[in-house]
Design a protein around this motif. Structure first.
Motif, PDB file in Angstrom:
ATOM      1  N   ARG A  74       0.831  -1.199   0.000  1.00  0.00           N
ATOM      2  CA  ARG A  74       0.000   0.000   0.000  1.00  0.00           C
ATOM      3  C   ARG A  74       0.871   1.256   0.000  1.00  0.00           C
ATOM      4  N   LYS A  75       0.206   2.376  -0.077  1.00  0.00           N
ATOM      5  CA  LYS A  75       0.888   3.669  -0.073  1.00  0.00           C
ATOM      6  C   LYS A  75       1.763   3.770   1.174  1.00  0.00           C
ATOM      7  N   GLY A  76       2.994   4.237   0.974  1.00  0.00           N
ATOM      8  CA  GLY A  76       3.926   4.385   2.080  1.00  0.00           C
ATOM      9  C   GLY A  76       4.854   3.201   2.254  1.00  0.00           C
ATOM     10  N   ASP A  77       4.544   2.077   1.604  1.00  0.00           N
ATOM     11  CA  ASP A  77       5.418   0.907   1.654  1.00  0.00           C
ATOM     12  C   ASP A  77       6.536   1.068   0.624  1.00  0.00           C
ATOM     13  N   ALA A  78       7.568   0.247   0.760  1.00  0.00           N
ATOM     14  CA  ALA A  78       8.682   0.258  -0.195  1.00  0.00           C
ATOM     15  C   ALA A  78       8.869  -1.136  -0.766  1.00  0.00           C
ATOM     16  N   LEU A  79       8.991  -1.215  -2.070  1.00  0.00           N
ATOM     17  CA  LEU A  79       9.317  -2.462  -2.765  1.00  0.00           C
ATOM     18  C   LEU A  79      10.749  -2.341  -3.266  1.00  0.00           C
ATOM     19  N   ILE A  80      11.587  -3.282  -2.850  1.00  0.00           N
ATOM     20  CA  ILE A  80      12.951  -3.339  -3.360  1.00  0.00           C
ATOM     21  C   ILE A  80      13.017  -4.535  -4.300  1.00  0.00           C
ATOM     22  N   VAL A  81      13.311  -4.257  -5.542  1.00  0.00           N
ATOM     23  CA  VAL A  81      13.327  -5.285  -6.571  1.00  0.00           C
ATOM     24  C   VAL A  81      14.765  -5.539  -7.013  1.00  0.00           C
ATOM     25  N   ILE A  82      15.145  -6.802  -7.046  1.00  0.00           N
ATOM     26  CA  ILE A  82      16.471  -7.192  -7.525  1.00  0.00           C
ATOM     27  C   ILE A  82      16.271  -7.866  -8.869  1.00  0.00           C
ATOM     28  N   THR A  83      16.821  -7.250  -9.900  1.00  0.00           N
ATOM     29  CA  THR A  83      16.637  -7.753 -11.255  1.00  0.00           C
ATOM     30  C   THR A  83      17.836  -7.395 -12.116  1.00  0.00           C
ATOM     31  N   GLY A  84      18.488  -8.403 -12.640  1.00  0.00           N
ATOM     32  CA  GLY A  84      19.638  -8.137 -13.502  1.00  0.00           C
ATOM     33  C   GLY A  84      19.234  -7.291 -14.692  1.00  0.00           C
ATOM     34  N   SER A  85      18.327  -7.805 -15.502  1.00  0.00           N
ATOM     35  CA  SER A  85      17.950  -7.132 -16.745  1.00  0.00           C
ATOM     36  C   SER A  85      16.962  -5.991 -16.535  1.00  0.00           C
ATOM     37  N   GLY A  86      16.131  -6.110 -15.529  1.00  0.00           N
ATOM     38  CA  GLY A  86      15.079  -5.120 -15.336  1.00  0.00           C
ATOM     39  C   GLY A  86      13.930  -5.292 -16.300  1.00  0.00           C
ATOM     40  N   SER A  87      13.932  -6.381 -17.045  1.00  0.00           N
ATOM     41  CA  SER A  87      12.882  -6.566 -18.052  1.00  0.00           C
ATOM     42  C   SER A  87      12.118  -7.877 -17.910  1.00  0.00           C
ATOM     43  N   THR A  88      12.365  -8.649 -16.865  1.00  0.00           N
ATOM     44  CA  THR A  88      11.638  -9.896 -16.659  1.00  0.00           C
ATOM     45  C   THR A  88      10.154  -9.553 -16.504  1.00  0.00           C
ATOM     46  N   PRO A  89       9.291 -10.111 -17.357  1.00  0.00           N
ATOM     47  CA  PRO A  89       7.875  -9.718 -17.347  1.00  0.00           C
ATOM     48  C   PRO A  89       7.203  -9.814 -15.979  1.00  0.00           C
ATOM     49  N   SER A  90       7.443 -10.879 -15.245  1.00  0.00           N
ATOM     50  CA  SER A  90       6.785 -11.019 -13.943  1.00  0.00           C
ATOM     51  C   SER A  90       7.268  -9.951 -12.965  1.00  0.00           C
ATOM     52  N   ILE A  91       8.530  -9.583 -13.046  1.00  0.00           N
ATOM     53  CA  ILE A  91       9.083  -8.546 -12.162  1.00  0.00           C
ATOM     54  C   ILE A  91       8.528  -7.178 -12.532  1.00  0.00           C
ATOM     55  N   VAL A  92       8.478  -6.874 -13.814  1.00  0.00           N
ATOM     56  CA  VAL A  92       7.919  -5.594 -14.263  1.00  0.00           C
ATOM     57  C   VAL A  92       6.461  -5.493 -13.821  1.00  0.00           C
ATOM     58  N   HIS A  93       5.718  -6.580 -13.904  1.00  0.00           N
ATOM     59  CA  HIS A  93       4.313  -6.587 -13.470  1.00  0.00           C
ATOM     60  C   HIS A  93       4.205  -6.260 -11.979  1.00  0.00           C
ATOM     61  N   VAL A  94       5.040  -6.898 -11.154  1.00  0.00           N
ATOM     62  CA  VAL A  94       5.029  -6.629  -9.711  1.00  0.00           C
ATOM     63  C   VAL A  94       5.363  -5.158  -9.445  1.00  0.00           C
ATOM     64  N   CYS A  95       6.357  -4.637 -10.142  1.00  0.00           N
ATOM     65  CA  CYS A  95       6.751  -3.232  -9.946  1.00  0.00           C
ATOM     66  C   CYS A  95       5.632  -2.277 -10.339  1.00  0.00           C
ATOM     67  N   LYS A  96       4.994  -2.530 -11.465  1.00  0.00           N
ATOM     68  CA  LYS A  96       3.879  -1.677 -11.899  1.00  0.00           C
ATOM     69  C   LYS A  96       2.728  -1.757 -10.902  1.00  0.00           C
ATOM     70  N   SER A  97       2.451  -2.957 -10.411  1.00  0.00           N
ATOM     71  CA  SER A  97       1.364  -3.130  -9.438  1.00  0.00           C
ATOM     72  C   SER A  97       1.657  -2.359  -8.154  1.00  0.00           C
ATOM     73  N   ALA A  98       2.896  -2.432  -7.675  1.00  0.00           N
ATOM     74  CA  ALA A  98       3.284  -1.700  -6.462  1.00  0.00           C
ATOM     75  C   ALA A  98       3.173  -0.196  -6.693  1.00  0.00           C
TER      76      ALA A  98
END
Length: 181
Positions: A74-98
């Motif tokens: 939710r608002k105020g939370d922080a998502l830290i994403v570890i991704t080599g390419s930054g383009s893995t579809p499932s990771i991009v989806h999680v980032c957009k959702s957050a």
């Protein structure tokens, strides 16, 4: 010993080529009193889990995406994403959702261009080799994304150490360690 020395030299080179301001921004984020969520796929996901555990030891509220006990972000939370390419579809989806939930999204990645993405609020660019072996990645004797994973593990462990207040001691961290083993 030659291989060990080469791996140490490679990782040291990656760490020395990170931008201090980006690292400091991550340390500042880790000092905040917010809920932290971590995500990554494959070995990056395993590194995310190790770092999440380390941060939990400092008394922070920490979750790993995909676990059955992970609450909604939710608002105020922080998502830290570890991704080599930054383009893995499932990771991009999680980032957009957050991002759609107004969470702060911080990427630890080899992709220095991620900061241009609308969902990316902060970045720590790690100039390491990945399994992609892009033209701008450094040479390595290591297979796949070993150099990236090792570098990220060391960087984020150091960032947690730098984020701790003086009141945190080995013993205070140890009290947060599991006692169900």
């Amino acid at each position: 010993m030659a291989t060990i020395n080469q791996v140490i030299e490679e990782v040291a080179g990656v760490l020395h080529n990170c931008k201090m301001q980006e690292y400091d921004n991550l340390v500042d984020l880790l000092r905040q009193d917010v809920r932290f969520f971590f995500t990554g796929e494959g070995r990056s996901g395993l590194v995310a889990k190790m770092i999440a555990m380390r941060l939990m030891h400092s008394g922070k509220r920490v979750f790993v995406t995909g676990e059955t006990t992970t609450p909604s972000i939710r608002k105020g939370d922080a998502l830290i994403v570890i991704t080599g390419s930054g383009s893995t579809p499932s990771i991009v989806h999680v980032c957009k959702s957050a991002s759609q939930q107004d969470a702060y999204v911080f990427a630890v990645t080899t992709n220095a261009e991620l900061y241009k993405e609308s969902w990316c609020d902060g970045i720590l660019h790690v100039p390491a080799a990945t399994k992609q072996r892009a033209h701008n990645e450094p040479p390595t004797i290591q297979p796949l994304g070993n150099q990236f994973d090792q570098s990220v593990h060391l960087l984020l462990d150091a960032a947690i150490i730098d984020s701790l207040s003086e009141g945190h001691t080995h013993e205070s961290l140890r009290t947060q360690h599991t006692n169900l083993e």
